[in-house]
Design an enzyme around this catalytic site. Sequence first.
Site, PDB file in Angstrom:
ATOM      1  N   MET A  61      -3.350  -7.370  -7.382  1.00  0.00           N
ATOM      2  CA  MET A  61      -2.753  -8.444  -8.159  1.00  0.00           C
ATOM      3  C   MET A  61      -3.793  -9.420  -8.720  1.00  0.00           C
ATOM      4  SD  MET A  61       0.301  -7.655  -8.409  1.00  0.00           S
ATOM      5  CE  MET A  61       1.691  -6.791  -7.675  1.00  0.00           C
ATOM      6  N   ARG A  62      -4.891  -8.862  -9.220  1.00  0.00           N
ATOM      7  CA  ARG A  62      -5.912  -9.677  -9.889  1.00  0.00           C
ATOM      8  C   ARG A  62      -6.323  -8.996 -11.185  1.00  0.00           C
ATOM      9  NH1 ARG A  62      -8.238 -13.618  -6.866  1.00  0.00           N
ATOM     10  NH2 ARG A  62      -7.559 -13.547  -4.702  1.00  0.00           N
ATOM     11  N   ILE A  63      -6.755  -9.832 -12.117  1.00  0.00           N
ATOM     12  CA  ILE A  63      -7.307  -9.294 -13.361  1.00  0.00           C
ATOM     13  C   ILE A  63      -8.747  -8.859 -13.083  1.00  0.00           C
ATOM     14  CG2 ILE A  63      -7.837  -9.813 -15.775  1.00  0.00           C
ATOM     15  CD1 ILE A  63      -4.861 -10.040 -15.015  1.00  0.00           C
TER      16      ILE A  63
ATOM     17  N   ASN B 132       1.705   2.925  -2.636  1.00  0.00           N
ATOM     18  CA  ASN B 132       1.050   3.817  -3.608  1.00  0.00           C
ATOM     19  C   ASN B 132      -0.259   4.365  -3.061  1.00  0.00           C
ATOM     20  OD1 ASN B 132       2.446   4.065  -6.394  1.00  0.00           O
ATOM     21  ND2 ASN B 132       2.746   1.921  -5.805  1.00  0.00           N
TER      22      ASN B 132
ATOM     23  N   ASN C  86      -4.678   1.547 -13.874  1.00  0.00           N
ATOM     24  CA  ASN C  86      -3.686   0.693 -13.227  1.00  0.00           C
ATOM     25  C   ASN C  86      -2.304   1.328 -13.321  1.00  0.00           C
ATOM     26  OD1 ASN C  86      -2.653  -1.733 -12.022  1.00  0.00           O
ATOM     27  ND2 ASN C  86      -1.936  -2.373 -14.046  1.00  0.00           N
TER      28      ASN C  86
ATOM     29  N   GLY D 283       0.781  -1.226   0.000  1.00  0.00           N
ATOM     30  CA  GLY D 283       0.000   0.000   0.000  1.00  0.00           C
ATOM     31  C   GLY D 283       0.812   1.274   0.000  1.00  0.00           C
TER      32      GLY D 283
ATOM     33  N   HIS E  23       1.665   0.100 -13.419  1.00  0.00           N
ATOM     34  CA  HIS E  23       2.464  -1.111 -13.654  1.00  0.00           C
ATOM     35  C   HIS E  23       3.949  -0.739 -13.615  1.00  0.00           C
ATOM     36  CE1 HIS E  23       3.360  -5.124 -15.023  1.00  0.00           C
ATOM     37  NE2 HIS E  23       4.249  -4.584 -15.842  1.00  0.00           N
TER      38      HIS E  23
HETATM   39  C1  GAR Z   1       3.713  -1.355  -7.362  1.00  0.00           C
HETATM   40  O1  GAR Z   1       5.066  -1.352  -7.756  1.00  0.00           O
HETATM   41  C2  GAR Z   1       2.816  -1.524  -8.571  1.00  0.00           C
HETATM   42  O2  GAR Z   1       3.329  -0.911  -9.717  1.00  0.00           O
HETATM   43  C3  GAR Z   1       2.807  -3.026  -8.715  1.00  0.00           C
HETATM   44  O3  GAR Z   1       2.703  -3.489  -7.404  1.00  0.00           O
HETATM   45  C4  GAR Z   1       3.404  -2.597  -6.530  1.00  0.00           C
HETATM   46  C5  GAR Z   1       2.543  -2.306  -5.349  1.00  0.00           C
HETATM   47  O4  GAR Z   1       3.258  -1.621  -4.366  1.00  0.00           O
HETATM   48  N1  GAR Z   1       1.738  -3.471  -9.536  1.00  0.00           N
HETATM   49  C6  GAR Z   1       1.836  -4.516 -10.361  1.00  0.00           C
HETATM   50  O5  GAR Z   1       2.837  -5.194 -10.465  1.00  0.00           O
HETATM   51  C7  GAR Z   1       0.591  -4.802 -11.178  1.00  0.00           C
HETATM   52  N2  GAR Z   1       0.866  -5.801 -12.169  1.00  0.00           N
HETATM   53  P1  GAR Z   1       2.497  -0.946  -3.140  1.00  0.00           P
HETATM   54  O6  GAR Z   1       1.547  -2.014  -2.563  1.00  0.00           O
HETATM   55  O7  GAR Z   1       3.560  -0.613  -2.171  1.00  0.00           O
HETATM   56  O8  GAR Z   1       1.761   0.233  -3.654  1.00  0.00           O
END
Ligand code: GAR
Length: 192
Positions: free
Chosen positions: A91-93, A15, A108, A13, A110
């Site tokens: 992490m789900r579609i 982000n 999203n 979390g 990425h």
């Molecule tokens: C982030 O780096 C995001 O870009 C990635 O998960 C991380 C979550 O970090 N997302 C993916 O890989 C989606 N395919 P956080 O939980 O610390 O925000």
Amino acid sequence: MTKKIAVFASGNGTNFIALHQAIIDRSMPVTIALLVCDHAAAPVVEKAQALGVPVLTVNFRDYANKAAAEAAILPALQAANVDAILLAGYMRIIGPTLLTAYPHKIINIHPALLPKFPGRHGIEDAFAAGVTTTGVTIHFIDAGIDTGQIIGQRTVPVKTDDTVETLAARIHSVEHQFYPDVLQTLIQEGAI
Ligand code: GAR
């Protein structure tokens, strides 16, 4: 008018925190009306609770399939009058139930330069491929895996002495600026 967003997250979390803080710091006309998390024990749940953000945890194993689980999420989004959904380490579609309810309103982040290195391990895959530049992509969600229309990208250098961990830290610090920047722009443009 203040917009309402839901953030979907599965893990740490950081982000989510960056978005929440930037909304305050930049006085953005937007509220995080709901955090949706698919793991009750994920650190993001406590972080949201500490900030007073309403949390919905959904254990997908409690449902027959994705459609049933998303059908359980949808009323909470509607009750909170959510205008858009920001995926932040979710992490789900996203399935047709939510895609249909929020067309062109699910975004999203990425941790790679799509279309390169889609999927769950964008940082690790780019590092293993030996690229000298990777980055971050923010895009609208469609039915594919990391295939939706790209809103923006920022590049991140891979240094010769990087480990996956140092590269990940550099990517995350870019994400924490970039996602709020994109949210702010989308709000200003009336896109959400
Ligand atoms: C982030 O780096 C995001 O870009 C990635 O998960 C991380 C979550 O970090 N997302 C993916 O890989 C989606 N395919 P956080 O939980 O610390 O925000």
